[in-house]
Design an enzyme around this catalytic site. Sequence first.
Site, PDB file in Angstrom:
ATOM      1  N   ALA A  11       0.921  -1.410  -0.087  1.00  0.00           N
ATOM      2  CA  ALA A  11      -0.107  -0.013  -0.047  1.00  0.00           C
ATOM      3  C   ALA A  11       0.847   1.220   0.082  1.00  0.00           C
ATOM      4  CB  ALA A  11      -0.939   0.047   1.159  1.00  0.00           C
ATOM      5  N   ARG A  14       4.480   2.747  -5.263  1.00  0.00           N
ATOM      6  CA  ARG A  14       4.224   3.438  -6.290  1.00  0.00           C
ATOM      7  C   ARG A  14       2.668   3.459  -6.767  1.00  0.00           C
ATOM      8  NH1 ARG A  14       9.658   3.112  -6.890  1.00  0.00           N
ATOM      9  NH2 ARG A  14       9.549   1.320  -7.687  1.00  0.00           N
ATOM     10  N   GLY A  78      -0.858  -7.569  -9.619  1.00  0.00           N
ATOM     11  CA  GLY A  78      -0.172  -6.750 -10.574  1.00  0.00           C
ATOM     12  C   GLY A  78       1.337  -7.121 -10.530  1.00  0.00           C
ATOM     13  N   THR A  79       1.647  -7.833  -9.495  1.00  0.00           N
ATOM     14  CA  THR A  79       3.126  -7.797  -9.383  1.00  0.00           C
ATOM     15  C   THR A  79       3.714  -8.728 -10.244  1.00  0.00           C
ATOM     16  OG1 THR A  79       2.796  -7.464  -6.846  1.00  0.00           O
ATOM     17  CG2 THR A  79       4.881  -8.647  -7.641  1.00  0.00           C
ATOM     18  N   PRO A 106      -0.560  -8.774 -16.259  1.00  0.00           N
ATOM     19  CA  PRO A 106       0.800  -8.251 -16.486  1.00  0.00           C
ATOM     20  C   PRO A 106       0.777  -6.780 -16.459  1.00  0.00           C
ATOM     21  CG  PRO A 106       0.415 -10.282 -17.647  1.00  0.00           C
ATOM     22  CD  PRO A 106      -0.927  -9.858 -16.886  1.00  0.00           C
ATOM     23  N   ASN A 107      -0.440  -6.075 -17.099  1.00  0.00           N
ATOM     24  CA  ASN A 107      -0.540  -4.696 -17.067  1.00  0.00           C
ATOM     25  C   ASN A 107      -2.159  -4.397 -16.926  1.00  0.00           C
ATOM     26  OD1 ASN A 107      -0.597  -1.969 -18.250  1.00  0.00           O
ATOM     27  ND2 ASN A 107       1.482  -2.287 -18.530  1.00  0.00           N
ATOM     28  N   HIS A 135      11.249   1.963 -18.975  1.00  0.00           N
ATOM     29  CA  HIS A 135      10.740   2.103 -17.457  1.00  0.00           C
ATOM     30  C   HIS A 135      11.408   2.884 -16.551  1.00  0.00           C
ATOM     31  CE1 HIS A 135       8.377  -1.464 -18.279  1.00  0.00           C
ATOM     32  NE2 HIS A 135       7.474  -0.819 -17.446  1.00  0.00           N
ATOM     33  N   HIS A 136      10.971   3.608 -15.678  1.00  0.00           N
ATOM     34  CA  HIS A 136      11.525   4.454 -14.570  1.00  0.00           C
ATOM     35  C   HIS A 136      12.950   3.630 -14.081  1.00  0.00           C
ATOM     36  CE1 HIS A 136       9.795   1.868 -11.328  1.00  0.00           C
ATOM     37  NE2 HIS A 136       8.691   1.839 -12.098  1.00  0.00           N
ATOM     38  N   LYS A 139      12.665   0.454 -11.239  1.00  0.00           N
ATOM     39  CA  LYS A 139      12.029  -0.930 -11.266  1.00  0.00           C
ATOM     40  C   LYS A 139      13.285  -2.089 -11.142  1.00  0.00           C
ATOM     41  CE  LYS A 139       9.312  -3.360 -14.762  1.00  0.00           C
ATOM     42  NZ  LYS A 139       8.438  -3.829 -13.668  1.00  0.00           N
ATOM     43  N   THR A 146       4.935  -6.848 -18.692  1.00  0.00           N
ATOM     44  CA  THR A 146       4.241  -6.653 -20.006  1.00  0.00           C
ATOM     45  C   THR A 146       5.171  -7.153 -20.987  1.00  0.00           C
ATOM     46  OG1 THR A 146       3.341  -4.936 -18.772  1.00  0.00           O
ATOM     47  CG2 THR A 146       2.990  -4.980 -21.225  1.00  0.00           C
TER      48      THR A 146
HETATM   49  N1  LIG Z   1       0.308  -4.994 -13.712  1.00  0.00           N
HETATM   50  C1  LIG Z   1       0.342  -3.670 -13.572  1.00  0.00           C
HETATM   51  O1  LIG Z   1      -0.228  -2.850 -14.322  1.00  0.00           O
HETATM   52  C2  LIG Z   1       1.502  -3.039 -12.895  1.00  0.00           C
HETATM   53  C3  LIG Z   1       2.329  -3.685 -12.257  1.00  0.00           C
HETATM   54  N2  LIG Z   1       3.433  -3.096 -11.494  1.00  0.00           N
HETATM   55  C4  LIG Z   1       4.218  -4.060 -10.735  1.00  0.00           C
HETATM   56  O2  LIG Z   1       3.804  -3.924  -9.374  1.00  0.00           O
HETATM   57  C5  LIG Z   1       5.055  -4.063  -8.418  1.00  0.00           C
HETATM   58  C6  LIG Z   1       5.142  -2.975  -7.638  1.00  0.00           C
HETATM   59  O3  LIG Z   1       5.540  -1.751  -8.316  1.00  0.00           O
HETATM   60  P1  LIG Z   1       5.770  -0.417  -7.689  1.00  0.00           P
HETATM   61  O4  LIG Z   1       4.597   0.096  -6.900  1.00  0.00           O
HETATM   62  O5  LIG Z   1       6.515   0.319  -8.678  1.00  0.00           O
HETATM   63  O6  LIG Z   1       7.025  -0.822  -6.504  1.00  0.00           O
HETATM   64  P2  LIG Z   1       7.510  -0.201  -5.165  1.00  0.00           P
HETATM   65  O7  LIG Z   1       8.720  -0.750  -4.735  1.00  0.00           O
HETATM   66  O8  LIG Z   1       7.137   1.262  -5.148  1.00  0.00           O
HETATM   67  O9  LIG Z   1       6.417  -0.764  -4.269  1.00  0.00           O
HETATM   68  C7  LIG Z   1       6.181  -2.183  -3.660  1.00  0.00           C
HETATM   69  C8  LIG Z   1       5.962  -1.967  -2.225  1.00  0.00           C
HETATM   70  O10 LIG Z   1       5.457  -3.363  -1.664  1.00  0.00           O
HETATM   71  C9  LIG Z   1       6.073  -3.268  -0.319  1.00  0.00           C
HETATM   72  N3  LIG Z   1       6.119  -4.853   0.140  1.00  0.00           N
HETATM   73  C10 LIG Z   1       7.401  -5.384  -0.286  1.00  0.00           C
HETATM   74  N4  LIG Z   1       7.047  -6.709   0.335  1.00  0.00           N
HETATM   75  C11 LIG Z   1       5.714  -6.559   0.964  1.00  0.00           C
HETATM   76  C12 LIG Z   1       4.959  -7.567   1.794  1.00  0.00           C
HETATM   77  N5  LIG Z   1       5.569  -8.812   1.748  1.00  0.00           N
HETATM   78  N6  LIG Z   1       3.801  -7.185   1.953  1.00  0.00           N
HETATM   79  C13 LIG Z   1       3.567  -5.872   1.748  1.00  0.00           C
HETATM   80  N7  LIG Z   1       4.044  -4.835   1.129  1.00  0.00           N
HETATM   81  C14 LIG Z   1       5.421  -5.360   0.639  1.00  0.00           C
HETATM   82  C15 LIG Z   1       7.446  -2.617  -0.530  1.00  0.00           C
HETATM   83  O11 LIG Z   1       7.817  -2.088   0.723  1.00  0.00           O
HETATM   84  P3  LIG Z   1       9.355  -1.799   0.964  1.00  0.00           P
HETATM   85  O12 LIG Z   1       9.595  -0.400   0.122  1.00  0.00           O
HETATM   86  O13 LIG Z   1       9.640  -1.768   2.580  1.00  0.00           O
HETATM   87  O14 LIG Z   1      10.198  -2.707   0.181  1.00  0.00           O
HETATM   88  C16 LIG Z   1       6.849  -1.272  -1.388  1.00  0.00           C
HETATM   89  O15 LIG Z   1       6.002  -0.118  -0.531  1.00  0.00           O
HETATM   90  C17 LIG Z   1       6.209  -4.434  -9.397  1.00  0.00           C
HETATM   91  O16 LIG Z   1       6.285  -5.766  -9.433  1.00  0.00           O
HETATM   92  C18 LIG Z   1       5.527  -3.899 -10.739  1.00  0.00           C
HETATM   93  O17 LIG Z   1       6.389  -4.477 -11.815  1.00  0.00           O
HETATM   94  C19 LIG Z   1       3.446  -1.883 -11.368  1.00  0.00           C
HETATM   95  C20 LIG Z   1       2.789  -1.207 -12.043  1.00  0.00           C
HETATM   96  C21 LIG Z   1       1.668  -1.496 -12.751  1.00  0.00           C
HETATM   97  O1  LIG Z   2       7.318  -1.574 -12.410  1.00  0.00           O
HETATM   98  C1  LIG Z   2       6.390  -0.880 -13.335  1.00  0.00           C
HETATM   99  O2  LIG Z   2       6.447   0.347 -13.059  1.00  0.00           O
HETATM  100  C2  LIG Z   2       5.465  -1.545 -14.272  1.00  0.00           C
HETATM  101  N1  LIG Z   2       5.460  -2.960 -14.086  1.00  0.00           N
HETATM  102  C3  LIG Z   2       4.586  -3.747 -14.873  1.00  0.00           C
HETATM  103  C4  LIG Z   2       5.517  -4.489 -15.774  1.00  0.00           C
HETATM  104  O3  LIG Z   2       6.552  -4.893 -15.375  1.00  0.00           O
HETATM  105  O4  LIG Z   2       5.081  -5.119 -16.958  1.00  0.00           O
HETATM  106  C5  LIG Z   2       3.609  -2.981 -15.658  1.00  0.00           C
HETATM  107  C6  LIG Z   2       3.996  -1.547 -16.025  1.00  0.00           C
HETATM  108  O5  LIG Z   2       4.903  -1.779 -17.158  1.00  0.00           O
HETATM  109  C7  LIG Z   2       4.526  -0.755 -14.783  1.00  0.00           C
END
Ligand SMILES: NC(=O)C1=CN([C@@H]2O[C@H](COP(=O)(O)OP(=O)(O)OC[C@H]3O[C@@H](n4cnc5c(N)ncnc54)[C@H](OP(=O)(O)O)[C@@H]3O)[C@@H](O)[C@H]2O)C=CC1
Ligand SMILES: O=C(O)C1=N[C@H](C(=O)O)C[C@H](O)C1
Length: 250
Positions: A11, A14, A78-79, A106-107, A135-136, A139, A146
């Site tokens: 939560a 990003r 989404g992970t 995946p997206n 990507h940023h 990542k 995706t």
């Molecule tokens: N499917 C989609 O459309 C999208 C998918 N994603 C994916 O989502 C995932 C997260 O991306 P993003 O938000 O950029 O990454 P971030 O690193 O910003 O966020 C991940 C968060 O999860 C926390 N976390 C880690 N382990 C746990 C746990 N066991 N329980 C609860 N929280 C936990 C982290 O904490 P801490 O910082 O302390 O490690 C962090 O706050 C990635 O795999 C990304 O590729 C992202 C965007 C779009």
């Molecule tokens: O980490 C991200 O930011 C994103 N992760 C997903 C991916 O790995 O495809 C979705 C999107 O590209 C953003």
Amino acid sequence: MSKLRVAVLGAKGRIGAEAVKAVEAAEDLELVAALGRGDKLETLAETGAQVAVELTTPASVMGNLDFCVRHGIHAVVGTTGWTDDRLAQLKGWLAQSPETGVLIAPNFSIGAVLTMKFAQIAAPYFESVEVVELHHPNKVDAPSGTATRTAQLIAEARRAAGSPAAPDATVTALDGARGADVDGVPVHAVRLRGLLAHQEVLLGGEGETLTVRHDSLHHSSFMPGILLGVRRVVTTPGLTFGLENFLDLS
Ligand SMILES: NC(=O)C1=CN([C@@H]2O[C@H](COP(=O)(O)OP(=O)(O)OC[C@H]3O[C@@H](n4cnc5c(N)ncnc54)[C@H](OP(=O)(O)O)[C@@H]3O)[C@@H](O)[C@H]2O)C=CC1
Ligand SMILES: O=C(O)C1=N[C@H](C(=O)O)C[C@H](O)C1
């Protein structure tokens, strides 16, 4: 009608932080838990969460899903980091909890889902196809989930059409110069400050090229897909891979 009880895992991340706001703003949903690293998963059961939105890291996602499925909590994931082995393990857990639904997307953005669909349609009509994802720089995984899924769909479409391998005369190359090989499709990953999530599928034929490009400019682009997933997963038991399964794209 009672509201659907939703929890967000990751939560403070990003996309997780944006998902918390989106769930709070939805009139038919109630945010019952917003968990970060170190918070107790038991909170999900204690708060009566019906759906968990999993947006953490490839290292955390399996443990979280194991808990959710064992407790009959549906999940929208989404992970990234999905392998055949991980999917098989998840399917095994779901077999023990047949009423529980898990969506892995995946997206979540409609444009990215369409990019995959368009690439799949176009792939057999061109000699060459390569994927570039951008990507940023925060990542942690490459190539993106995706891009990996896009390459797999392209490869499936080309196999089904009997397409030959793409031409490539390279005999010497630095490691990584031709990208990662995903099911025979080269995938190139760029990490650049200022970017969020972008992808180009480059297709080439005799005397012409086609580029299919998608840009996510803000995390809000993923929210309608997450909310759709939350509403649909509760009536879709088992594993669903890809948001396209919840969209009428035909
Ligand atoms: N499917 C989609 O459309 C999208 C998918 N994603 C994916 O989502 C995932 C997260 O991306 P993003 O938000 O950029 O990454 P971030 O690193 O910003 O966020 C991940 C968060 O999860 C926390 N976390 C880690 N382990 C746990 C746990 N066991 N329980 C609860 N929280 C936990 C982290 O904490 P801490 O910082 O302390 O490690 C962090 O706050 C990635 O795999 C990304 O590729 C992202 C965007 C779009
Ligand atoms: O980490 C991200 O930011 C994103 N992760 C997903 C991916 O790995 O495809 C979705 C999107 O590209 C953003």
